[in-house]
Design a protein around this motif. Structure first.
Motif, PDB file in Angstrom:
ATOM      1  N   THR A  28       0.856  -1.191   0.000  1.00  0.00           N
ATOM      2  CA  THR A  28       0.000   0.000   0.000  1.00  0.00           C
ATOM      3  C   THR A  28       0.895   1.246   0.000  1.00  0.00           C
ATOM      4  N   PHE A  29       0.251   2.390  -0.247  1.00  0.00           N
ATOM      5  CA  PHE A  29       0.990   3.653  -0.202  1.00  0.00           C
ATOM      6  C   PHE A  29       1.190   4.088   1.244  1.00  0.00           C
ATOM      7  N   TYR A  30       2.265   4.839   1.420  1.00  0.00           N
ATOM      8  CA  TYR A  30       2.620   5.337   2.744  1.00  0.00           C
ATOM      9  C   TYR A  30       2.975   6.811   2.590  1.00  0.00           C
ATOM     10  N   ALA A  31       2.348   7.684   3.422  1.00  0.00           N
ATOM     11  CA  ALA A  31       2.689   9.114   3.344  1.00  0.00           C
ATOM     12  C   ALA A  31       3.241   9.526   4.712  1.00  0.00           C
ATOM     13  N   GLY A  32       2.390  10.132   5.567  1.00  0.00           N
ATOM     14  CA  GLY A  32       2.886  10.503   6.895  1.00  0.00           C
ATOM     15  C   GLY A  32       2.929   9.319   7.850  1.00  0.00           C
ATOM     16  N   GLY A  33       2.154   8.298   7.556  1.00  0.00           N
ATOM     17  CA  GLY A  33       2.113   7.097   8.394  1.00  0.00           C
ATOM     18  C   GLY A  33       1.307   7.244   9.678  1.00  0.00           C
ATOM     19  N   THR A  34       0.658   8.389   9.881  1.00  0.00           N
ATOM     20  CA  THR A  34      -0.014   8.624  11.169  1.00  0.00           C
ATOM     21  C   THR A  34      -1.232   7.723  11.376  1.00  0.00           C
ATOM     22  N   GLU A  35      -1.828   7.260  10.295  1.00  0.00           N
ATOM     23  CA  GLU A  35      -2.918   6.284  10.398  1.00  0.00           C
ATOM     24  C   GLU A  35      -2.392   4.886  10.114  1.00  0.00           C
ATOM     25  N   LEU A  36      -1.646   4.794   9.031  1.00  0.00           N
ATOM     26  CA  LEU A  36      -1.217   3.488   8.538  1.00  0.00           C
ATOM     27  C   LEU A  36      -0.375   2.726   9.567  1.00  0.00           C
ATOM     28  N   LEU A  37       0.614   3.387  10.145  1.00  0.00           N
ATOM     29  CA  LEU A  37       1.496   2.680  11.078  1.00  0.00           C
ATOM     30  C   LEU A  37       0.740   2.267  12.333  1.00  0.00           C
ATOM     31  N   THR A  78       1.398  18.487   3.881  1.00  0.00           N
ATOM     32  CA  THR A  78       1.008  18.174   5.258  1.00  0.00           C
ATOM     33  C   THR A  78      -0.024  19.187   5.770  1.00  0.00           C
ATOM     34  N   HIS A  79      -0.703  18.794   6.842  1.00  0.00           N
ATOM     35  CA  HIS A  79      -1.640  19.727   7.496  1.00  0.00           C
ATOM     36  C   HIS A  79      -0.896  20.998   7.897  1.00  0.00           C
ATOM     37  N   TYR A  80       0.328  20.811   8.390  1.00  0.00           N
ATOM     38  CA  TYR A  80       1.107  21.958   8.857  1.00  0.00           C
ATOM     39  C   TYR A  80       1.432  22.903   7.703  1.00  0.00           C
ATOM     40  N   GLY A 111       1.267  14.175   9.059  1.00  0.00           N
ATOM     41  CA  GLY A 111       0.058  13.745   8.339  1.00  0.00           C
ATOM     42  C   GLY A 111      -0.217  14.608   7.125  1.00  0.00           C
ATOM     43  N   THR A 112      -0.663  13.970   6.061  1.00  0.00           N
ATOM     44  CA  THR A 112      -0.883  14.666   4.795  1.00  0.00           C
ATOM     45  C   THR A 112      -2.371  14.770   4.467  1.00  0.00           C
ATOM     46  N   ILE A 113      -2.660  15.672   3.530  1.00  0.00           N
ATOM     47  CA  ILE A 113      -4.047  15.836   3.102  1.00  0.00           C
ATOM     48  C   ILE A 113      -4.501  14.600   2.317  1.00  0.00           C
ATOM     49  N   ALA A 124     -13.145  13.341  10.717  1.00  0.00           N
ATOM     50  CA  ALA A 124     -12.090  14.157  10.105  1.00  0.00           C
ATOM     51  C   ALA A 124     -12.691  15.473   9.618  1.00  0.00           C
ATOM     52  N   ASP A 125     -11.823  16.458   9.397  1.00  0.00           N
ATOM     53  CA  ASP A 125     -12.291  17.814   9.091  1.00  0.00           C
ATOM     54  C   ASP A 125     -12.213  18.252   7.623  1.00  0.00           C
ATOM     55  N   PRO A 126     -11.062  18.086   6.944  1.00  0.00           N
ATOM     56  CA  PRO A 126     -10.927  18.767   5.647  1.00  0.00           C
ATOM     57  C   PRO A 126     -11.984  18.380   4.612  1.00  0.00           C
TER      58      PRO A 126
HETATM   59  C1  LIG Z   1      -4.233  11.377  17.422  1.00  0.00           C
HETATM   60  C2  LIG Z   1      -4.842  11.760  16.106  1.00  0.00           C
HETATM   61  C3  LIG Z   1      -5.754  12.820  16.072  1.00  0.00           C
HETATM   62  C4  LIG Z   1      -6.335  13.200  14.855  1.00  0.00           C
HETATM   63  N1  LIG Z   1      -7.220  14.242  14.831  1.00  0.00           N
HETATM   64  C5  LIG Z   1      -7.731  14.649  13.638  1.00  0.00           C
HETATM   65  C6  LIG Z   1      -8.605  15.772  13.565  1.00  0.00           C
HETATM   66  O1  LIG Z   1      -8.887  16.456  14.552  1.00  0.00           O
HETATM   67  N2  LIG Z   1      -9.111  16.105  12.342  1.00  0.00           N
HETATM   68  C7  LIG Z   1      -8.783  15.417  11.205  1.00  0.00           C
HETATM   69  O2  LIG Z   1      -9.237  15.767  10.124  1.00  0.00           O
HETATM   70  N3  LIG Z   1      -7.947  14.343  11.261  1.00  0.00           N
HETATM   71  C8  LIG Z   1      -7.428  13.958  12.429  1.00  0.00           C
HETATM   72  N4  LIG Z   1      -6.565  12.896  12.470  1.00  0.00           N
HETATM   73  C9  LIG Z   1      -6.273  12.192  11.220  1.00  0.00           C
HETATM   74  C10 LIG Z   1      -5.054  12.784  10.497  1.00  0.00           C
HETATM   75  O3  LIG Z   1      -5.478  13.901   9.772  1.00  0.00           O
HETATM   76  C11 LIG Z   1      -4.550  11.731   9.582  1.00  0.00           C
HETATM   77  O4  LIG Z   1      -3.938  10.776  10.443  1.00  0.00           O
HETATM   78  C12 LIG Z   1      -3.518  12.141   8.544  1.00  0.00           C
HETATM   79  O5  LIG Z   1      -3.925  13.203   7.728  1.00  0.00           O
HETATM   80  C13 LIG Z   1      -3.260  10.950   7.630  1.00  0.00           C
HETATM   81  O6  LIG Z   1      -2.242  11.302   6.706  1.00  0.00           O
HETATM   82  P1  LIG Z   1      -0.921  10.406   6.569  1.00  0.00           P
HETATM   83  O7  LIG Z   1      -0.112  11.068   5.540  1.00  0.00           O
HETATM   84  O8  LIG Z   1      -0.290  10.169   7.876  1.00  0.00           O
HETATM   85  O9  LIG Z   1      -1.562   9.057   6.014  1.00  0.00           O
HETATM   86  P2  LIG Z   1      -0.938   7.571   6.116  1.00  0.00           P
HETATM   87  O10 LIG Z   1      -1.120   7.038   7.481  1.00  0.00           O
HETATM   88  O11 LIG Z   1       0.430   7.542   5.527  1.00  0.00           O
HETATM   89  O12 LIG Z   1      -1.938   6.829   5.099  1.00  0.00           O
HETATM   90  C14 LIG Z   1      -3.310   6.664   5.421  1.00  0.00           C
HETATM   91  C15 LIG Z   1      -3.979   5.884   4.291  1.00  0.00           C
HETATM   92  O13 LIG Z   1      -4.075   6.648   3.110  1.00  0.00           O
HETATM   93  C16 LIG Z   1      -3.355   6.052   2.020  1.00  0.00           C
HETATM   94  N5  LIG Z   1      -2.690   7.175   1.344  1.00  0.00           N
HETATM   95  C17 LIG Z   1      -1.959   8.147   1.932  1.00  0.00           C
HETATM   96  N6  LIG Z   1      -1.651   9.099   1.034  1.00  0.00           N
HETATM   97  C18 LIG Z   1      -2.180   8.701  -0.150  1.00  0.00           C
HETATM   98  C19 LIG Z   1      -2.211   9.253  -1.464  1.00  0.00           C
HETATM   99  N7  LIG Z   1      -1.646  10.456  -1.742  1.00  0.00           N
HETATM  100  N8  LIG Z   1      -2.823   8.561  -2.442  1.00  0.00           N
HETATM  101  C20 LIG Z   1      -3.413   7.382  -2.171  1.00  0.00           C
HETATM  102  N9  LIG Z   1      -3.448   6.812  -0.951  1.00  0.00           N
HETATM  103  C21 LIG Z   1      -2.835   7.460   0.043  1.00  0.00           C
HETATM  104  C22 LIG Z   1      -2.402   5.045   2.657  1.00  0.00           C
HETATM  105  O14 LIG Z   1      -2.167   3.952   1.792  1.00  0.00           O
HETATM  106  C23 LIG Z   1      -3.208   4.622   3.887  1.00  0.00           C
HETATM  107  O15 LIG Z   1      -4.164   3.641   3.548  1.00  0.00           O
HETATM  108  C24 LIG Z   1      -5.980  12.497  13.665  1.00  0.00           C
HETATM  109  C25 LIG Z   1      -5.059  11.453  13.713  1.00  0.00           C
HETATM  110  C26 LIG Z   1      -4.482  11.079  14.900  1.00  0.00           C
HETATM  111  C27 LIG Z   1      -3.488   9.952  14.923  1.00  0.00           C
END
Ligand SMILES: Cc1cc2nc3c(=O)[nH]c(=O)nc-3n(C[C@H](O)[C@H](O)[C@H](O)COP(=O)(O)OP(=O)(O)OC[C@H]3O[C@@H](n4cnc5c(N)ncnc54)[C@H](O)[C@@H]3O)c2cc1C
Length: 290
Positions: A28-37, A78-80, A111-113, A124-126
């Motif tokens: 699978t794809f990996y970006a910030g990993g904040t959900e995936l990991l 990223t969100h930032y 974390g990325t958009i 989630a918000d965006p």
């Molecule tokens: C403690 C906590 C609090 C949070 N609070 C909020 C909040 O208040 N509001 C809110 O909106 N969100 C919230 N989040 C969610 C946060 O916004 C997401 O975790 C983050 O944006 C995910 O981005 P990532 O790059 O880390 O995704 P990853 O963990 O890298 O990937 C997540 C999934 O998306 C897929 N993926 C990633 N990028 C792409 C791409 N470009 N194309 C195709 N597939 C892709 C991956 O394969 C995976 O399945 C929270 C998360 C945590 C852990």
């Protein structure tokens, strides 16, 4: 425990897609990993190959195109970055306002958009905000590219119209016009939001009559939704007599959402909160005209 995996770092989107295509369910794809990991550590999913998108040049670019009027946000932004970016601040400051309140600084920095939209976690918000900006999601794979309007992108909790080998390359949004003011109001009792309401209000030049409303509600059901019937109830209403129209629109919105019972509250409670927050969002948007 995180099981061992191989990290691939392709140099472009086609190669990234081809890798996921080649390894199938094991990749699978990996970006910030904040959900995936997190879900990998919990053993909810297992991948032997992660395809890193963050190292692909240009995939996190944020630009405004004068000719088309689109603000284009790259998938690995990223969100930032969105919170701070000068182009976002100038063209659609509401996005920065929303991003500032996503999660915590650690998650916002990594974390990325793209990850946020593709993971499609209901709380989630965006996505809710982007519904009021007629966003379009650009997807690309080794097979080609396509665009999906955001109201057809979310298919349910943790489910989207994206195929596993498609990369979200960018989300394009239309910033609101000069006669429009908008807000995103949210409420939460846990780390992630319980309810989010985005409302954009357009008034006539005298600011006495509603010329348009865009209303989207998120977090209470499986996916964020735009509520056209509630928007229509406010169309052409005089601001001096807005009360009954707003009550009716709030009621319609509360009835329209597919609220679910979960740790954030009962479906009935969420519907009541939607009514409260739609009224609140409308007044907050109206206050931005003065
Ligand atoms: C403690 C906590 C609090 C949070 N609070 C909020 C909040 O208040 N509001 C809110 O909106 N969100 C919230 N989040 C969610 C946060 O916004 C997401 O975790 C983050 O944006 C995910 O981005 P990532 O790059 O880390 O995704 P990853 O963990 O890298 O990937 C997540 C999934 O998306 C897929 N993926 C990633 N990028 C792409 C791409 N470009 N194309 C195709 N597939 C892709 C991956 O394969 C995976 O399945 C929270 C998360 C945590 C852990």
């Amino acid at each position: 425990m995180l099981r061992p995996f191989e990290l691939h770092q392709p140099s472009d989107v086609t190669a990234a897609s081809a890798l996921v295509g080649r390894y199938g369910d094991a990749a699978t794809f990996y970006a910030g990993g904040t959900e995936l990991l997190l879900i990998m550590k919990e053993g909810l999913v297992a991948y032997r190959h992660l395809v890193d998108l963050k190292t692909i040049p240009g995939l996190g670019e944020i630009v405004y195109d004068d000719a088309s009027g689109w603000l284009s946000i790259g998938g690995t932004a990223t969100h930032y970055a969105l919170e701070r970016h000068p182009v976002v601040r100038r063209r659609a400051p509401i996005i920065g306002e929303v991003e500032r309140h996503v999660a915590n600084i650690r998650v916002r920095s990594a974390g990325t958009i793209g990850g946020n939209l593709c993971f499609a976690e209901p709380h989630a918000d965006p996505g809710t905000l982007f519904l009021t900006m007629d966003a379009e999601i650009d997807l690309a794979s080794a097979e080609g590219a396509r665009t999906v309007p955001i109201d057809r992108f979310f298919a349910g909790a943790f489910d989207t119209a994206r195929r596993p080998d498609e990369v979200l390359t960018r989300v394009r949004v239309r910033p609101w016009g000069s006669q429009t003011r908008g807000v995103y109001t949210k409420f939460g009792i846990h780390e992630r939001p319980t309810l989010g309401v985005a409302l954009a209000l357009t008034l006539d030049t005298d600011r006495t009559v509603v010329r348009g409303v865009r209303l989207a509600v998120g977090c209470v059901g499986p996916s964020p939704v735009r509520i056209a019937e509630a928007e229509g109830r406010l169309q052409d209403a005089a601001m001096s007599e807005i009360g009954p129209h707003l009550d009716a629109a709030a009621q319609i919105a509360g009835d329209a959402v597919d609220a679910v019972d979960d740790l954030h509250g009962s479906a009935e409670y969420k519907r009541e909160m939607v009514k409260v927050f739609v009224r609140r969002a409308f007044h907050a948007a109206a206050a931005r005209f003065v």
